[in-house]
Every structure is written in C-alpha cells, then in structure tokens.
Design an enzyme around this catalytic site. Structure first.
Site, short mmCIF file in Angstrom:
data_model
loop_
_atom_site.label_atom_id
_atom_site.label_comp_id
_atom_site.label_asym_id
_atom_site.label_seq_id
_atom_site.Cartn_x
_atom_site.Cartn_y
_atom_site.Cartn_z
N SER A 182 1.24 -0.79 0.28
CA SER A 182 0.22 0.03 0.27
C SER A 182 0.69 0.86 -0.16
O SER A 182 0.56 2.12 -0.59
CB SER A 182 -0.95 -0.01 0.94
OG SER A 182 -1.63 -1.20 0.94
N THR A 212 -1.82 4.03 3.58
CA THR A 212 -1.91 5.02 2.74
C THR A 212 -2.97 6.61 3.10
O THR A 212 -2.22 7.30 2.04
CB THR A 212 -3.63 4.27 2.31
OG1 THR A 212 -3.85 2.77 1.52
CG2 THR A 212 -3.96 4.63 0.55
N HIS A 268 -6.31 -10.74 3.22
CA HIS A 268 -5.56 -10.63 3.94
C HIS A 268 -5.58 -12.04 5.06
O HIS A 268 -5.01 -12.89 5.40
CB HIS A 268 -4.43 -9.96 4.84
CG HIS A 268 -3.77 -9.00 3.92
ND1 HIS A 268 -2.91 -9.32 3.17
CD2 HIS A 268 -3.53 -7.77 4.60
CE1 HIS A 268 -1.96 -8.65 2.92
NE2 HIS A 268 -2.50 -7.29 3.16
N ASP A 324 -4.73 0.47 -4.93
CA ASP A 324 -3.36 0.39 -4.80
C ASP A 324 -2.95 -1.15 -5.50
O ASP A 324 -2.30 -1.11 -6.59
CB ASP A 324 -2.14 -0.09 -3.60
CG ASP A 324 -3.54 -0.65 -2.68
OD1 ASP A 324 -5.11 -1.29 -2.47
OD2 ASP A 324 -3.31 0.54 -1.20
N HIS A 325 -3.58 -2.77 -4.98
CA HIS A 325 -3.31 -3.89 -5.33
C HIS A 325 -5.03 -4.21 -5.24
O HIS A 325 -5.25 -4.03 -4.65
CB HIS A 325 -2.69 -4.58 -4.76
CG HIS A 325 -2.94 -4.16 -3.46
ND1 HIS A 325 -3.50 -4.69 -2.48
CD2 HIS A 325 -1.66 -3.01 -2.55
CE1 HIS A 325 -3.39 -4.45 -1.28
NE2 HIS A 325 -2.38 -3.24 -1.17
ZN ZN Z 1 -2.22 -5.50 2.33
#
Ligand code: ZN
Length: 370
Positions: free
Chosen positions: A91, A144, A268, A306-307
C-alpha cells in the site's frame, strides 16, 4: 443529372457542413461558458479501495441484491501497479505513486528510492489554498493516508507520520490511530498540539455542521476503526458526508481522499464475509459520492485501488443460483487494477497506464499546481 453536377452538389454540401460546424464552434455563448468554468477550481474526490481488484468489485454485483454503483461509470481504465522494488506492490508503494506521481520502493512513504522527500498532490494543493481532507478506516498514520502528507523511509514510523500530519495543514481528517497522538514514546501530547494549532479535535464521534473556517481531526479509535463485521456501522459514509459538507463550504476548491481500508484485510485473512461486507460498504459510500458528483458541477471523482489482495476468484458454489469466493493467496497480487472516473475530466482516465500516471492526470486536470 451529370456526374459533374453531382460532384458540385456534393462539394456544396461539404462546404455547408464545414461552415455550420465552424459557426457552432466559434459562437460566443460557448466561449463565455468555457471561460466561466475555467475560473472555478476543480474539486477532486479520490476513493481508494485498499486491495480492491476486479474480483472484489465483481463480488458487489453478486452479493448486493441491487445494482452495484460501479455500473454507473462510463469512463474506465486499468493501472499497472508494480513498485520500483517489487512486481507486487504494497500500500505504501501504491499510495506514494498516487500521491507524488513517482514510483518508489515498497514500504516507502512518499520518499524516492534514495529516501528523498517527494512533494505530494495534497501539499501542492495546500499551497494553492485548497481545502484538503483524508478519511481512513485504519489509523490515519497507516500507509495509504500517510503517503498524502508524510515523508518517512518506512511505513511503520507511525509517530513520525502523526507529527507530520500537524505540519501538513490538512483541513479535515477522520480515522483511527489516536494512540500515535496521545501515547507516544517521545512523551509528546500531539493531540494537544493539534488543538493549540487551532484544530477542533474529537476522539468520541463524528460531528455535523462543521465551521468552514476551522480545521477538524476525528480520531475515533486507538488503532483501527472496527471492521464492518465487528460493528463499525456507517462511519465511512458518514465521515464522507461530513467531509464533503465542510470542504465544499468555501469556494477555494478541495481534495478529499477516502480509503476503504479493510477490503485488503479481508483478503489477507482469506475471510470472504469480511471482504464482501467491506466491499458493499465501499459501494454504499460510492453511491452517495456519485449522486454528489452528479449534483455538484466542477467536481471529479476517481475510484481505484493500490492492488488486489487475496488472488480472489468468484466461482461456482454448490448451488446453481449462487457463487462462492475463493482465495489463492493471503498476499497482494500483481493484477491490473481498474480505474473509474466520473465528472469533470472523466475521459482522461481511460486506457491502460502506470499507477503513478493517475497523479499526472489529476495534476493536469487541476491545472497549474506543479
Ligand atoms: Zn495489504
């Protein structure tokens, strides 16, 4: 009719069309309208769904029970998210690219690969007297949001990051992370320092009806605000409403970053319920913001991530009329990430490009803020 006559009628028609077009183009009313628009500063709302790849967005189409608000977008692009150090970004690397326009290494907070500070879009706008705001569900010092106002060589330097929030001049912030302001290793009372600097601080609840001339800090949890399944309620939506009301109350233009932080955490934890619930909460807030942009001219909304996190697939379940969420990893992935834009300059965000180019497109849309 001869061929020659046909040709000459054809040329006449062409001449007429060209003439009419140029007449419309040069007409005075359109020019006047364009001039008025340019004088007003552009307002930017930048929404980041941390870990929100296409599968997460897809889940909102299957689990919401009503149309996903993402269906309202017409201008869509994709970003390549690799950082300078890793094909799979974190991030910090991702948000540094958005905030500064330059890629860096994973874990960096708006510093270059040689740890030199890189100015952020928020800092540049502060210099132009824009109002600025940051909303996060995690600590406001988390990677972030931090990348928009702080410069440190590692994302875990929370106390340094918190101190830099004070000097950044950010007009509105809401999130968690109270302990980095009140229970610091250096013994400083940073919370009190914000109050001395004129901030109205609150560690209990969001407030409505804020004063446009004041600065506000809402730190509503020691660490992160709870996840949706742990009882967060409507914090993301409510904070967004309060921020937009406060930031838009003056005519100076504003930049607001809103982070849906726990879509990533669902990935996660390989927790489908958490991921989907966070995604739907983000979608709900997005619905409000889309209506807001629709009714407020001179405003640009950009939504991206971000991903992706979890290597998620939306696949078959044991029932033909439903789907299931599958995780292939508990880490981030390198997938292309969609970008959605609505409002002024929305066309600029089409295509496939690098994540740091989002910053360049925003800077171009905002005019001369370099
Ligand atoms: Zn993460």
């Amino acid at each position: 009719m001869t061929v020659n006559k046909l040709l000459s009628i054809g040329s006449l028609l062409t001449a007429f069309i060209v003439f009419s077009c140029s007449q419309t183009k040069d007409s005075q009313p359109e020019k006047a309208e364009a001039t008025i628009k340019e004088e007003k500063p552009l307002n930017v709302i930048f929404m980041i769904g941390d870990g929100m790849g296409l599968p997460q967005i897809t889940s909102s189409f299957y689990y919401k029970g009503s149309p996903s608000n993402f269906e309202q977008f017409k201008n869509i692009g994709f970003i390549k998210t690799s950082s300078k150090s890793h094909k799979v970004t974190d991030s910090a690397g991702g948000a540094t690219a958005f905030a500064t326009g330059s890629k860096t290494y994973n874990r960096a907070i708006s510093v270059s690969t040689d740890t030199t500070n890189m100015p952020t879009i928020l800092e540049k706008l502060e210099e132009k007297n824009y109002k600025t705001g940051l909303i996060s569900l995690t600590s406001i010092t988390h990677a972030t949001p931090a990348c928009f106002y702080a410069h440190v060589k590692d994302r875990d330097m929370h106390e340094d990051i918190a101190a830099q929030l004070l000097t950044s001049g950010t007009d509105f912030f809401a999130g968690g992370g109270l302990k980095y302001f009140t229970k610091r290793a250096d013994g400083k009372d940073l919370y009190g320092d914000f109050e001395k600097a004129g901030y109205i601080m609150d560690s209990t609840s969001l407030k409505n009806g804020l004063d446009a001339d004041k600065k506000y800090g809402f730190l509503l949890a020691e660490e992160g605000i709870p996840s949706k399944i742990d009882g967060r309620g409507d914090f993301l939506l409510d904070a967004t409403k309060v921020a937009l009301e406060q930031l838009s109350a003056s005519d100076s233009g504003y930049f607001l970053m809103v982070e849906g932080s726990y879509i990533d955490w669902g990935g996660h934890a390989k927790n489908a319920e958490m991921m989907v619930t966070e995604m739907l909460d983000f979608d709900k807030t997005l619905g409000y913001v889309l209506d807001y942009v629709e009714s407020h001219e001179n405003t640009l909304l950009v939504v991206t991530a971000d991903h992706e996190t979890g290597g998620v697939a939306i696949g078959k379940s044991d029932r033909a009329d439903s789907v299931a969420v599958y995780f292939t990893t508990d880490q981030h992935t390198a997938e292309l990430i969609p970008v959605f834009a609505k409002g002024e300059h929305e066309d600029d965000f089409r295509g496939i490009y690098e994540n740091n180019e989002i910053n360049h497109k925003l800077v171009d849309a905002l005019g001369n803020i370099k």
